[in-house]
Design a protein around this motif. Structure first.
Motif, PDB file in Angstrom:
ATOM      1  N   ASN A  40      41.761  17.123   4.084  1.00 51.76           N
ATOM      2  CA  ASN A  40      40.783  16.054   3.914  1.00 51.76           C
ATOM      3  C   ASN A  40      40.513  15.672   2.472  1.00 51.76           C
ATOM      4  O   ASN A  40      39.993  14.579   2.228  1.00 51.76           O
ATOM      5  CB  ASN A  40      39.474  16.439   4.610  1.00 51.76           C
ATOM      6  N   ILE A  41      40.860  16.538   1.517  1.00 50.24           N
ATOM      7  CA  ILE A  41      40.577  16.218   0.121  1.00 50.24           C
ATOM      8  C   ILE A  41      41.810  16.356  -0.763  1.00 50.24           C
ATOM      9  O   ILE A  41      42.251  15.395  -1.383  1.00 50.24           O
ATOM     10  CB  ILE A  41      39.422  17.085  -0.416  1.00 50.24           C
ATOM     11  N   THR A  42      42.386  17.548  -0.812  1.00 52.95           N
ATOM     12  CA  THR A  42      43.498  17.804  -1.742  1.00 52.95           C
ATOM     13  C   THR A  42      44.672  16.866  -1.495  1.00 52.95           C
ATOM     14  O   THR A  42      45.197  16.259  -2.434  1.00 52.95           O
ATOM     15  CB  THR A  42      43.954  19.270  -1.651  1.00 52.95           C
ATOM     16  N   SER A  43      45.091  16.716  -0.244  1.00 52.33           N
ATOM     17  CA  SER A  43      46.253  15.866   0.025  1.00 52.33           C
ATOM     18  C   SER A  43      45.960  14.400  -0.294  1.00 52.33           C
ATOM     19  O   SER A  43      46.832  13.677  -0.770  1.00 52.33           O
ATOM     20  CB  SER A  43      46.703  16.010   1.476  1.00 52.33           C
ATOM     21  N   VAL A  44      44.739  13.970  -0.065  1.00 53.39           N
ATOM     22  CA  VAL A  44      44.357  12.583  -0.355  1.00 53.39           C
ATOM     23  C   VAL A  44      44.464  12.314  -1.849  1.00 53.39           C
ATOM     24  O   VAL A  44      45.061  11.324  -2.280  1.00 53.39           O
ATOM     25  CB  VAL A  44      42.925  12.304   0.133  1.00 53.39           C
ATOM     26  N   VAL A  45      43.907  13.205  -2.642  1.00 53.77           N
ATOM     27  CA  VAL A  45      43.951  13.036  -4.099  1.00 53.77           C
ATOM     28  C   VAL A  45      45.389  13.151  -4.603  1.00 53.77           C
ATOM     29  O   VAL A  45      45.821  12.369  -5.453  1.00 53.77           O
ATOM     30  CB  VAL A  45      43.015  14.051  -4.795  1.00 53.77           C
ATOM     31  N   HIS A  46      46.149  14.103  -4.051  1.00 58.93           N
ATOM     32  CA  HIS A  46      47.544  14.302  -4.446  1.00 58.93           C
ATOM     33  C   HIS A  46      48.348  13.010  -4.215  1.00 58.93           C
ATOM     34  O   HIS A  46      49.051  12.529  -5.121  1.00 58.93           O
ATOM     35  CB  HIS A  46      48.108  15.468  -3.624  1.00 58.93           C
ATOM     36  N   LEU A  47      48.252  12.435  -3.025  1.00 54.53           N
ATOM     37  CA  LEU A  47      48.987  11.212  -2.729  1.00 54.53           C
ATOM     38  C   LEU A  47      48.437  10.031  -3.534  1.00 54.53           C
ATOM     39  O   LEU A  47      49.205   9.202  -4.035  1.00 54.53           O
ATOM     40  CB  LEU A  47      48.941  10.914  -1.234  1.00 54.53           C
ATOM     41  N   ALA A  48      47.127   9.958  -3.687  1.00 55.86           N
ATOM     42  CA  ALA A  48      46.529   8.868  -4.473  1.00 55.86           C
ATOM     43  C   ALA A  48      47.013   8.893  -5.924  1.00 55.86           C
ATOM     44  O   ALA A  48      47.214   7.841  -6.531  1.00 55.86           O
ATOM     45  CB  ALA A  48      45.007   8.955  -4.419  1.00 55.86           C
ATOM     46  N   LYS A  49      47.213  10.093  -6.481  1.00 60.70           N
ATOM     47  CA  LYS A  49      47.748  10.196  -7.852  1.00 60.70           C
ATOM     48  C   LYS A  49      49.142   9.589  -7.927  1.00 60.70           C
ATOM     49  O   LYS A  49      49.449   8.825  -8.843  1.00 60.70           O
ATOM     50  CB  LYS A  49      47.803  11.655  -8.306  1.00 60.70           C
ATOM     51  N   HIS A  50      50.005   9.927  -6.953  1.00 64.99           N
ATOM     52  CA  HIS A  50      51.354   9.329  -6.925  1.00 64.99           C
ATOM     53  C   HIS A  50      51.261   7.812  -6.846  1.00 64.99           C
ATOM     54  O   HIS A  50      51.920   7.092  -7.603  1.00 64.99           O
ATOM     55  CB  HIS A  50      52.136   9.831  -5.705  1.00 64.99           C
ATOM     56  N   VAL A  51      50.450   7.325  -5.912  1.00 67.06           N
ATOM     57  CA  VAL A  51      50.317   5.885  -5.687  1.00 67.06           C
ATOM     58  C   VAL A  51      49.793   5.185  -6.938  1.00 67.06           C
ATOM     59  O   VAL A  51      50.357   4.184  -7.387  1.00 67.06           O
ATOM     60  CB  VAL A  51      49.393   5.610  -4.474  1.00 67.06           C
ATOM     61  N   ALA A  52      48.718   5.689  -7.512  1.00 65.81           N
ATOM     62  CA  ALA A  52      48.109   5.046  -8.685  1.00 65.81           C
ATOM     63  C   ALA A  52      49.061   5.039  -9.876  1.00 65.81           C
ATOM     64  O   ALA A  52      49.168   4.035 -10.591  1.00 65.81           O
ATOM     65  CB  ALA A  52      46.800   5.748  -9.044  1.00 65.81           C
TER      66      ALA A  52
END
Length: 122
Positions: free
Chosen positions: A93-105
């Motif tokens: 719910n948190i770590t994977s979201v931030v991890h993928l958001a970093k790649h995307v951004a």
């Protein structure tokens, strides 16, 4: 050269559907394709860092700039809140979201384009 910075956007959750939502996701992918979008289905466990990397690898292998991302992973683990595993809940719910958001951004900033959209409310 300093990378282009995108304005701050809300970063909702990221990911893929499970269970009966898979059928709905397939139907949505078909509709996007009919509307002219390029859709690449990817199955991955976003509770695991390797799953996030699997999703991101599929984006990179597409060879096209990512124009938009709807980040929507996360689920209730089930059971009494006091009895659920904190590490598992945080990883999905948190770590994977931030991890993928970093790649995307980072990808969008490097291409000076793109948007991260919040999940639509039902």
């Amino acid at each position: 050269m300093t990378p282009h910075r995108l304005p701050p956007l809300p970063l909702p959750q990221a990911g893929l559907p499970a269970g009966r939502e898979v059928r709905a996701a397939g139907e949505a992918a078909e509709q996007f394709t009919r509307d002219g979008a390029h859709v690449v289905p990817v199955r991955a466990d976003l509770a695991d860092a390797g799953g996030v990397e699997t999703v991101w690898k599929a984006v990179e292998e597409g060879g096209r700039p990512l124009a938009a991302a709807v980040l929507n992973a996360g689920r209730s683990i089930g059971g009494a809140f006091l009895d659920t595993d904190l590490d598992h809940e945080l990883s999905l719910n948190i770590t994977s979201v931030v991890h993928l958001a970093k790649h995307v951004a980072r990808h969008m900033a490097a291409h000076h384009a793109g948007r991260i959209k919040p999940r639509p409310e039902h």
